[in-house]
Design a protein around this motif. Structure first.
Motif, mmCIF file in Angstrom:
data_model
loop_
_atom_site.group_PDB
_atom_site.id
_atom_site.type_symbol
_atom_site.label_atom_id
_atom_site.label_comp_id
_atom_site.label_asym_id
_atom_site.label_seq_id
_atom_site.Cartn_x
_atom_site.Cartn_y
_atom_site.Cartn_z
ATOM 1 N N GLY A 36 103.362 52.899 3.741
ATOM 2 C CA GLY A 36 104.488 52.243 4.584
ATOM 3 C C GLY A 36 104.651 52.369 5.957
ATOM 4 O O GLY A 36 105.288 51.636 6.541
ATOM 5 N N ARG A 37 103.847 53.434 6.596
ATOM 6 C CA ARG A 37 103.853 53.380 8.149
ATOM 7 C C ARG A 37 102.409 52.962 8.622
ATOM 8 O O ARG A 37 102.677 52.409 9.752
ATOM 9 N N PHE A 38 101.255 53.103 8.002
ATOM 10 C CA PHE A 38 99.973 52.770 8.505
ATOM 11 C C PHE A 38 99.320 51.827 7.804
ATOM 12 O O PHE A 38 99.828 51.410 6.751
ATOM 13 N N THR A 39 98.706 50.870 8.522
ATOM 14 C CA THR A 39 97.905 49.817 7.771
ATOM 15 C C THR A 39 96.462 49.667 8.150
ATOM 16 O O THR A 39 96.401 49.864 9.448
ATOM 17 N N ILE A 40 95.830 49.690 7.222
ATOM 18 C CA ILE A 40 94.302 49.531 7.651
ATOM 19 C C ILE A 40 93.792 48.206 7.411
ATOM 20 O O ILE A 40 94.405 47.575 6.561
ATOM 21 N N SER A 41 92.820 47.817 8.383
ATOM 22 C CA SER A 41 92.398 46.278 8.341
ATOM 23 C C SER A 41 90.863 46.401 8.812
ATOM 24 O O SER A 41 90.648 47.411 9.369
ATOM 25 N N ARG A 42 90.170 45.170 8.644
ATOM 26 C CA ARG A 42 88.874 45.136 9.079
ATOM 27 C C ARG A 42 88.349 43.945 9.403
ATOM 28 O O ARG A 42 89.167 42.886 8.842
ATOM 29 N N ASP A 43 87.350 43.856 10.199
ATOM 30 C CA ASP A 43 86.746 42.603 10.557
ATOM 31 C C ASP A 43 85.071 42.716 10.106
ATOM 32 O O ASP A 43 84.526 43.171 10.852
ATOM 33 N N ASN A 44 84.621 42.201 8.859
ATOM 34 C CA ASN A 44 83.384 42.541 8.394
ATOM 35 C C ASN A 44 82.316 41.988 9.547
ATOM 36 O O ASN A 44 81.289 42.435 9.837
#
Length: 128
Positions: A66-74
């Motif tokens: 709810g506080r952290f968000t992970i994301s990626r760009d392959n």
């Protein structure tokens, strides 16, 4: 040889935000899990979040959900960890890590021993 390089750590006040980056290189497979651990001196390294390169599945520890968000760009082989509403207890060295999968096992006590590669870490300090 997989290499992971973290950046983006620093000093932030409680309630503030930071975005960590992990630049990865050397993968020989398109299918892997990549994510973040953190460690406070004197304590065990703990899983924070991971993301799957194949289907984008996301996992978070209860302490950051709810506080952290992970994301990626392959295409760029880069993973980010957006950290909002930071608390003093989030202070730690944050490490990027990789395995051949992302799942709930990233948060088991023995998870650090199962990771394949590690970055050198970036320090996040949450303090007023």
């Amino acid at each position: 040889q997989v290499q992971l390089v973290e950046s983006g750590g620093g000093l932030v006040q409680p309630g503030g935000s930071l975005r960590l980056s992990c630049a990865a290189s050397g993968f020989t497979s398109d299918y892997y899990g990549i994510g973040w651990f953190r460690q406070v001196p004197g304590k065990e390294r703990e899983g924070v979040s991971c993301i799957s390169s194949s289907d984008g599945s996301l996992y978070y520890s209860d302490s950051v959900k709810g506080r952290f968000t992970i994301s990626r760009d392959n295409a760029k082989n880069t993973v980010w960890l957006q950290m909002n509403s930071l608390k003093p207890e989030d202070t730690a060295v944050y490490y990027c890590a990789t395995h051949n999968a992302c799942g709930s096992f990233w948060f088991y006590e023995n998870a650090p021993k199962r990771m394949y590669y590690w970055g050198k870490g970036t320090l996040v300090t949450v303090s007023s």
